[in-house]
Design a protein around this motif. Sequence first.
Motif, PDB file in Angstrom:
ATOM      1  N   ARG A 119       0.831  -1.212   0.000  1.00 21.43           N
ATOM      2  CA  ARG A 119       0.000   0.000   0.000  1.00 21.43           C
ATOM      3  C   ARG A 119       0.870   1.268   0.000  1.00 21.43           C
ATOM      4  O   ARG A 119       0.617   2.226  -0.731  1.00 21.43           O
ATOM      5  CB  ARG A 119      -0.900  -0.056   1.241  1.00 21.43           C
ATOM      6  CG  ARG A 119      -1.715   1.169   1.446  1.00 21.43           C
ATOM      7  CD  ARG A 119      -2.651   0.965   2.614  1.00 21.43           C
ATOM      8  NE  ARG A 119      -3.178   2.252   3.040  1.00 21.43           N
ATOM      9  CZ  ARG A 119      -4.111   2.413   3.948  1.00 21.43           C
ATOM     10  NH1 ARG A 119      -4.633   1.365   4.557  1.00 21.43           N
ATOM     11  NH2 ARG A 119      -4.541   3.609   4.269  1.00 21.43           N
ATOM     12  N   THR A 158     -10.996   0.356  -7.683  1.00 20.28           N
ATOM     13  CA  THR A 158     -10.369  -0.965  -7.825  1.00 20.28           C
ATOM     14  C   THR A 158     -10.562  -1.807  -6.557  1.00 20.28           C
ATOM     15  O   THR A 158     -11.004  -1.305  -5.526  1.00 20.28           O
ATOM     16  CB  THR A 158      -8.851  -0.838  -8.049  1.00 20.28           C
ATOM     17  OG1 THR A 158      -8.239  -0.414  -6.819  1.00 20.28           O
ATOM     18  CG2 THR A 158      -8.496   0.142  -9.145  1.00 20.28           C
ATOM     19  N   ASP A 159     -10.161  -3.076  -6.676  1.00 21.71           N
ATOM     20  CA  ASP A 159     -10.063  -3.909  -5.479  1.00 21.71           C
ATOM     21  C   ASP A 159      -8.815  -3.478  -4.709  1.00 21.71           C
ATOM     22  O   ASP A 159      -8.157  -2.502  -5.092  1.00 21.71           O
ATOM     23  CB  ASP A 159     -10.016  -5.405  -5.880  1.00 21.71           C
ATOM     24  CG  ASP A 159      -8.837  -5.743  -6.778  1.00 21.71           C
ATOM     25  OD1 ASP A 159      -7.895  -4.925  -6.865  1.00 21.71           O
ATOM     26  OD2 ASP A 159      -8.847  -6.835  -7.393  1.00 21.71           O
ATOM     27  N   ASN A 160      -8.491  -4.184  -3.645  1.00 18.17           N
ATOM     28  CA  ASN A 160      -7.336  -3.720  -2.857  1.00 18.17           C
ATOM     29  C   ASN A 160      -6.086  -4.572  -3.089  1.00 18.17           C
ATOM     30  O   ASN A 160      -5.267  -4.718  -2.187  1.00 18.17           O
ATOM     31  CB  ASN A 160      -7.688  -3.608  -1.374  1.00 18.17           C
ATOM     32  CG  ASN A 160      -8.084  -4.943  -0.807  1.00 18.17           C
ATOM     33  OD1 ASN A 160      -8.078  -5.948  -1.535  1.00 18.17           O
ATOM     34  ND2 ASN A 160      -8.415  -5.001   0.472  1.00 18.17           N
ATOM     35  N   ALA A 165      -3.811  -3.902  -9.037  1.00 21.18           N
ATOM     36  CA  ALA A 165      -5.244  -3.826  -8.738  1.00 21.18           C
ATOM     37  C   ALA A 165      -6.090  -4.056  -9.996  1.00 21.18           C
ATOM     38  O   ALA A 165      -5.647  -3.783 -11.113  1.00 21.18           O
ATOM     39  CB  ALA A 165      -5.560  -2.461  -8.136  1.00 21.18           C
ATOM     40  N   THR A 199      -9.275   2.278  -3.944  1.00 21.78           N
ATOM     41  CA  THR A 199     -10.269   1.318  -3.462  1.00 21.78           C
ATOM     42  C   THR A 199     -11.580   2.054  -3.183  1.00 21.78           C
ATOM     43  O   THR A 199     -11.632   3.291  -3.199  1.00 21.78           O
ATOM     44  CB  THR A 199      -9.807   0.659  -2.151  1.00 21.78           C
ATOM     45  OG1 THR A 199      -9.685   1.706  -1.178  1.00 21.78           O
ATOM     46  CG2 THR A 199      -8.474  -0.052  -2.308  1.00 21.78           C
ATOM     47  N   GLU A 201     -12.803   2.588  -0.474  1.00 22.21           N
ATOM     48  CA  GLU A 201     -12.563   3.480   0.681  1.00 22.21           C
ATOM     49  C   GLU A 201     -11.688   4.676   0.299  1.00 22.21           C
ATOM     50  O   GLU A 201     -11.415   5.533   1.139  1.00 22.21           O
ATOM     51  CB  GLU A 201     -11.868   2.723   1.823  1.00 22.21           C
ATOM     52  CG  GLU A 201     -12.652   1.567   2.438  1.00 22.21           C
ATOM     53  CD  GLU A 201     -12.599   0.303   1.583  1.00 22.21           C
ATOM     54  OE1 GLU A 201     -11.593   0.122   0.857  1.00 22.21           O
ATOM     55  OE2 GLU A 201     -13.564  -0.481   1.627  1.00 22.21           O
ATOM     56  N   THR A 205      -4.306   2.914  -5.249  1.00 22.57           N
ATOM     57  CA  THR A 205      -3.760   1.625  -5.710  1.00 22.57           C
ATOM     58  C   THR A 205      -3.070   1.889  -7.055  1.00 22.57           C
ATOM     59  O   THR A 205      -3.258   2.949  -7.652  1.00 22.57           O
ATOM     60  CB  THR A 205      -4.886   0.608  -5.965  1.00 22.57           C
ATOM     61  OG1 THR A 205      -5.839   1.195  -6.872  1.00 22.57           O
ATOM     62  CG2 THR A 205      -5.597   0.203  -4.693  1.00 22.57           C
TER      63      THR A 205
END
Length: 470
Positions: A119, A158-160, A165, A199, A201, A205
């Motif tokens: 991250r 995107t996904d995490n 990603a 993401t 949240e 990414t």
Amino acid sequence: MIVMKFGGTSVGTGERIAGVARIAGRVLTERGTPPVVVVSAMSGVTDGLVRAATTAASGDTHTYQLIRDELALRHEQAIGDCGIDSELARGLKAEIETLLNWFENLCHSISTLGELTPRGLDAVSALGERLSARLTTAALLSQGIKAHLVEATEVIVTDNAFGAASPLIAETTAKAQEILLPLIEQGVVPVVTGFIGATVEGIPTTLGRGGSDYSATILGSCLPAREVWIWTDVDGIMTADPRIVPDARTVERISYAEVAELSYFGAKVLHPKTIEPVARRGIPVRVLNARRPDHPGTLVCANGAPEPVVKAITAIRNLSLISVEGSGMQGVPGVAGRAFMAVARSNASILMITQSSSEQNICFVVRTVDSPAVVQAVKAEFELEMLHQDIDRVASQDDVAIMAVVGAGMKGVPGIAARVFSALANVGINIISIAQGSSEYNLSLVVVQKDVDEAVRATHREFALDRIAQ
Ligand code: ADP
Ligand code: ASP
Ligand code: MG
């Protein structure tokens, strides 16, 4: 509307950025609709950012400061060279200073923690696109073209899976339409940072190295665009990497399926996932040279021309051939399945599989970075069989490469493999292993890495790809 992506060399200097603005302006004038512009970082910048973060994590507090200074110098010089109005330049320099301070603080925190998470690495490596997109926006405005900077963290959801990603299509479609379409309707060119997403949240990414191509096709499919244009530093998709085969030629037209094989097997010109979003919707992609905007480049669409039989040759390096061997494997069901499940558990992907007809040997190719974990996982899976000597060996041969020969026209044409084998034999290259996908679009051969460039050149000659009109 067109989504256009400009790669690292296409925004590599101030003059080039001014060229990007001219190309975008021309498209706006000719079509009457602003293109969506997606930009990469200036060439080499992402490498520098990754180096800054990794050296900081190992406690080095010097390298990231040097990189900060280099970035400041390079972007300042580019501002001077791309003809940005003095008023705009002042604001831009202040903005760049703020971003570089943020970068320095982040690297400082990484060095204090002594740890770099995926991250954290994504947050640092995304900076290059944030800088280049600001310069491109200012260059457009300075040429009298309405433009607006869009951070992809606001648009591409995107996904995490930090570092690689994948987009969430429904969420990205909603945001892309909400944010980009009103700009386009007002005649404003949106300039979007490539390579980056966030993401649900809002945590930044990246889509994987070289991922700005993928950003462009994600947006192209979500808006949707009429076409996606990938502007790079060569005349389109070529019969081989021109750095390896100097007489490689442009392929005028090629199918999604063929390009997917080429990019998966190492043709750097497109990120391996680029084609996926557009192929689903049948959106054509053009690959064009930003230094020679009038060259027609390559058209990628559903139906590539069937001829010639072999379209292009590519190679993927830094691989390992894993072999699972043992006389006790013969006739025992499930050995291959268990081996591949073990590989999946180690989170590695398999690029190619072969099995000898005696069933005493299963070979598969993985990236060398994944090889130690794969060997360990496979050995653990077959612990009992190895104890009973049903399986004798799980071994990794490093420093191998795959050469992939790609062309939809190969389907059903006999003798292609024989021609490739004899071309390699004639230059004294040993083939370690071969595989052909059931699509017959791709013939893959494993050779030792030091031979792969010569193997590509010999195969290119065999199929006269330097001469055949593509
Ligand atoms: P960009 O910065 O524009 O994304 P890349 O360096 O990622 O550019 O990709 C373009 C490079 O891909 C070319 O300069 C070329 O050396 C390499 N390449 C590899 N295989 C091919 C191919 N089959 N056709 C064209 N270029 C290729
Ligand atoms: N700047 C990123 C990289 O170097 C993404 C890209 O250029 O497409 O990997
Ligand atoms: Mg690229």
